[in-house]
Motif scaffolding. Sequence first.
Motif, PDB file in Angstrom:
ATOM      1  N   GLU A  33     -29.617 -21.184  31.975  1.00  0.00           N
ATOM      2  CA  GLU A  33     -30.517 -20.153  31.469  1.00  0.00           C
ATOM      3  C   GLU A  33     -31.713 -20.757  30.742  1.00  0.00           C
ATOM      4  O   GLU A  33     -32.801 -20.168  30.726  1.00  0.00           O
ATOM      5  N   ARG A  34     -31.519 -21.937  30.164  1.00  0.00           N
ATOM      6  CA  ARG A  34     -32.582 -22.565  29.371  1.00  0.00           C
ATOM      7  C   ARG A  34     -33.301 -23.675  30.103  1.00  0.00           C
ATOM      8  O   ARG A  34     -34.473 -23.947  29.830  1.00  0.00           O
ATOM      9  N   GLU A 198     -40.988 -21.555  38.340  1.00  0.00           N
ATOM     10  CA  GLU A 198     -39.971 -20.799  37.602  1.00  0.00           C
ATOM     11  C   GLU A 198     -40.072 -21.074  36.106  1.00  0.00           C
ATOM     12  O   GLU A 198     -39.843 -20.163  35.285  1.00  0.00           O
ATOM     13  N   ARG A 202     -40.526 -18.118  33.410  1.00  0.00           N
ATOM     14  CA  ARG A 202     -39.628 -17.917  32.266  1.00  0.00           C
ATOM     15  C   ARG A 202     -40.391 -18.011  30.953  1.00  0.00           C
ATOM     16  O   ARG A 202     -40.064 -17.321  29.987  1.00  0.00           O
ATOM     17  N   ARG A 205     -41.879 -14.747  30.225  1.00  0.00           N
ATOM     18  CA  ARG A 205     -40.874 -13.747  29.832  1.00  0.00           C
ATOM     19  C   ARG A 205     -40.276 -14.058  28.461  1.00  0.00           C
ATOM     20  O   ARG A 205     -39.415 -13.329  27.976  1.00  0.00           O
ATOM     21  N   LEU A 207     -38.353 -16.559  27.666  1.00  0.00           N
ATOM     22  CA  LEU A 207     -37.014 -17.136  27.735  1.00  0.00           C
ATOM     23  C   LEU A 207     -36.965 -18.572  27.232  1.00  0.00           C
ATOM     24  O   LEU A 207     -35.891 -19.079  26.911  1.00  0.00           O
TER      25      LEU A 207
END
Length: 337
Positions: A33-34, A198, A202, A205, A207
């Motif tokens: 996720e990171r 990507e 991210r 967003r 993230l």
Amino acid sequence: MPNTVIEHVQKISDADAARAGSIIAGIISTYSERVVGQERLRENLMIALLTSGHILLESAPGLAKTTAAQTLAESVGGVFKRIQCTPDLLPSDITGTRIFDARTGAFEIELGPVHANFVLLDEINRSSAKTQSAMLEAMQERQTTIGGRVFPLPQPFVVMATQNPIEQEGTYQLPEAQLDRFLLKDVVDYPTPAEEYEILARLDRGLLDTSRHTLPVASIDDVLFLQNVTRQVYLDDSIRRYIVTISHVTRKPNEYIGAELGRYIEYGASPRASIAFVQAARALALLSGRRHVIPEDVKHLRHAILRHRVLLGYEADADAISPEMIIDSVFDSVKTP
């Protein structure tokens, strides 16, 4: 498969295997996720986690090494410390020191940042030889000595050190004795265009906001459990002999890979390489959902375990011969069990 092998493979119970798989899946999911891409880095960090081994990361700046290390630490609820190595860094800046307390009239011990579960040594080759020797004690003995007193390091204890191969001004070459203490050496590459896209997506967003912290999906007790299960992964005697033969070939290269390539090797791998193969292969097998090691595990790890242990001479640089080329030749010369 002989019955004795089956008994050893089943030494890990179904319940323990299921629990280990669940913990590993949770950590990997949180990591992904990171950190975008960098699958080999993720795998090697997980191997270091499962073996409590140390890992040396070599790459250009900006390739998410710090993010990866911090994410792994936070995902298991471990204490993470980052140390920026510089030429004026003192051993006490890492291990700790005695401080005089005027209120009590006595010296108090203040532990340094190395007393953590996960320690990131950024640009380790910028620290002096004296500072590196202090880290050597911590990495090998898993303790520090301050004012004549010994302080054990917490468990698990994993050192992730980075070095920049591009900028060499003001750096100190790591001594062979310290290089050998690293279980693995990974060379981190640039992301693909799709992965870099990507990363930007991210980022938009939110993230990848540096103020966000990863919530733990496992505990330190879970990590200690994984390490215990890893030690129980079955290793057949034929693979053990395979590992020993590989290490031997690096020490007598002319007899196995020929004088033309063998002359590039100045020093072969020490017995720590064989130990590293055993530990890392067991961890890789567990990550792959197996309770036994296969020869492909050893082959898969060959560069990460040997690239910093098989030392080449200056002629190799002049002839554009990389450690990986020599390692591949060594493995080609040994029959797979």
